[in-house]
Design an enzyme around this catalytic site. Structure first.
Site, mmCIF file in Angstrom:
data_model
loop_
_atom_site.group_PDB
_atom_site.id
_atom_site.type_symbol
_atom_site.label_atom_id
_atom_site.label_comp_id
_atom_site.label_asym_id
_atom_site.label_seq_id
_atom_site.Cartn_x
_atom_site.Cartn_y
_atom_site.Cartn_z
ATOM 1 N N HIS A 33 94.123 24.943 7.679
ATOM 2 C CA HIS A 33 92.714 25.351 7.651
ATOM 3 C C HIS A 33 92.340 25.893 6.273
ATOM 4 O O HIS A 33 91.302 25.550 5.719
ATOM 5 C CB HIS A 33 92.457 26.420 8.719
ATOM 6 C CG HIS A 33 92.731 25.930 10.119
ATOM 7 N ND1 HIS A 33 91.747 25.827 11.067
ATOM 8 C CD2 HIS A 33 93.867 25.513 10.718
ATOM 9 C CE1 HIS A 33 92.270 25.378 12.198
ATOM 10 N NE2 HIS A 33 93.561 25.183 12.009
ATOM 11 N N ASP A 138 85.292 28.332 9.349
ATOM 12 C CA ASP A 138 86.055 27.624 10.372
ATOM 13 C C ASP A 138 85.423 27.912 11.729
ATOM 14 O O ASP A 138 84.994 29.036 11.997
ATOM 15 C CB ASP A 138 87.497 28.133 10.348
ATOM 16 C CG ASP A 138 88.457 27.165 11.027
ATOM 17 O OD1 ASP A 138 89.266 26.562 10.304
ATOM 18 O OD2 ASP A 138 88.393 27.014 12.270
#
Ligand code: NAG
Length: 479
Positions: A33, A138
């Site tokens: 991520h 995110d």
């Protein structure tokens, strides 16, 4: 940014003043991520927009250290904000767990909520000094950035860290539609259910984050329409909301690898690759979130040996939540079959430290990638035109494996998700590697991967579909 690929600075063209916009990046602090949003930072910073990259001190450090393809330390426009969070349990991954989801990272995920306060303070500060604050976060950090909605000149964009293909299936399942599926006939049967993809704790975490997602201003994907255009179209159709746009602006990783690492020489394995035949080497790496069981490692070693392929094998245990918690001494010392490294030394390299994956995939000698099919790895592999031997473990990986092998047809199945409880035998591994690396079938698959690579190159070039979509996103946030 002098050493980066030539991205045009569009600010002069659209008449606005992007310097009045600041972008705040809020990644989930896990390698796959962090890496994607750091790469995206480079792309947006190239439009002369300042980036504020937010994470814990250790994860920011890790993200910079592990980045390949460009040098974040030379990007004057990218500012790292190191915040601290309370201490959390940081166990090693259990290689013997039957569910391969990295539950050992759950204490970290439960602690990142403490970033809410420092992030809110940063947004407040920036809101006074900039015309507009744009938060890119995110999807799993939605609660952390929730204060964005109380700041009048701030707005947020959700980054889905997975393939559009996977996102589409999640949406579709959530809708529980009676309508026939708008995808290729028979595909539904090949797309596995979510059984064993996550732990119940992580499912709860996802659900709790979803509460904060509805007010966002749009969605960003590390997706490219030449790869997943069909699924981007479907997502747009299914979620139809004029006020929330979807931008497919991938691949985020550079295709031209220009930036030298700030310190240290070129990795040894790259020098070794220089001496190999074009497209002859298999790269083996399973990402940062799982540790293979001892028995599986032995079968893999034997399979690699039997296949007679040339290979680089990254043999590492999973990351711990706190990267600095474990020195090498506490890591498991995996024993390879007796004499393995000696026997294969002419044609195989075992790497136990951090490997420059993007550079390995971009090297002329690399011709295949045995991968867990994390989206980051898939995108890097597609970008570099390398076909996959799919070995999915958890999360979106089983579905990404279907995308790579059945939809795009640029890979073969190495580990069948339906038989996830079984150890993959050496003979199975050897067979699939011979198919991928030494058969006409493998050659056709590699050819398709190369064609897709060419299409992606055109997409990110000036006037290409990804570049236009990136221009559109930047025009939107600098409107
Ligand atoms: C995993 O199982 C093997 C035996 O199958 C055992 O030798 C090893 O110690 C176990 N590892 C852990 C971390 O539990």
């Amino acid at each position: 940014m002098a050493s980066n690929p030539p991205l045009n600075h569009r600010d002069a063209q659209n008449g606005s003043t992007p310097s009045q916009v600041a972008v705040v990046m809020v990644p989930l602090p896990a390698q796959g991520h962090l890496n994607q949003l750091l790469h995206l930072s480079r792309l947006i910073a190239a439009y002369n927009i300042p980036i504020h990259f937010v994470s814990t001190t250790t994860h920011n450090h890790q993200a910079k250290l592990r980045l390949h393809g460009w040098n974040p330390l030379t990007a004057a426009n990218i500012h790292f904000h190191d915040f601290s969070i309370p201490e959390f349990q940081s166990p090693t991954a259990n290689p013997n767990a039957s569910n391969k989801f990295p539950s050992h990272l759950q204490p970290l995920f439960n602690t990142v909520s403490h970033l809410r306060r420092p992030v809110a303070a940063l947004l407040q500060t920036l809101s006074h000094t900039t015309h507009r604050v744009v938060v890119v976060h995110d999807s799993l950090m939605s609660s952390v950035v929730q204060d964005v909605f109380s700041i009048p000149n701030a707005e947020s964009y959700i980054f889905h860290s997975i393939s559009a293909f996977s996102v589409f299936w999640y949406f579709w399942e959530g809708l529980e539609q009676e309508k026939p599926l708008p995808v290729e006939e028979g595909l539904e049967k090949q797309v596995p259910s979510l059984d064993d993809c996550f732990t119940p704790e992580f499912m709860e975490f996802i659900v709790s984050e979803q509460k904060y997602m509805s007010s966002c201003s749009g969605y960003l994907y590390n997706a490219c329409r030449v790869i997943e255009g069909r699924y981007m179209d479907l997502i747009e159709k299914l979620t139809g909301n004029e006020n929330q746009k979807h931008w497919a602006i991938g691949p985020f990783n550079p295709l031209e690898l220009t930036g030298k690492k700030p310190d240290g020489p070129r990795h040894e394995c790259l020098k070794w690759l220089d001496k190999q035949e074009p497209k002859s080497v298999l790269f083996v790496s399973f990402g940062t979130t799982t540790s293979l069981p001892d028995e599986q490692i032995k079968e893999l070693a034997t399979g690699l040996e039997e296949s007679e392929v040339t290979f680089i094998w990254v043999l590492r245990d999973a990351d711990r939540g706190d990267m600095t918690a474990g020195d090498e001494g506490t890591m498991r010392k995996v024993e390879l079959p007796k004499g393995f490294e000696e026997r294969v030394k002419e044609r195989g390299v075992v790497v136990r430290d951090w490997a420059p994956q993007l550079e390995i995939l971009g090297h002329f000698a690399t011709g295949g990638f045995m991968s867990h099919c994390g989206w980051n790895s898939c995108m890097e592999s597609i970008s570099m035109g390398v076909p996959i031997a799919a070995w999915p473990m958890h999360s979106d990986q089983p579905r990404n494996a279907v995308l790579m092998t059945e939809v795009l047809k640029i890979g073969l199945v190495a580990k069948d998700w339906a038989r996830r409880d079984e150890t993959v035998k050496a003979s199975t591994i050897s067979r699939v590697l011979k198919r991928l690396m030494g058969s006409g079938e493998g050659e056709e698959i590699r050819q398709r991967a190369q064609e897709l690579h060419g299409a992606v190159r055109r997409a990110v070039a000036d006037g290409g579909i990804t570049r236009l979509e990136m221009d559109s996103f930047v025009a939107h946030i600098t409107r």
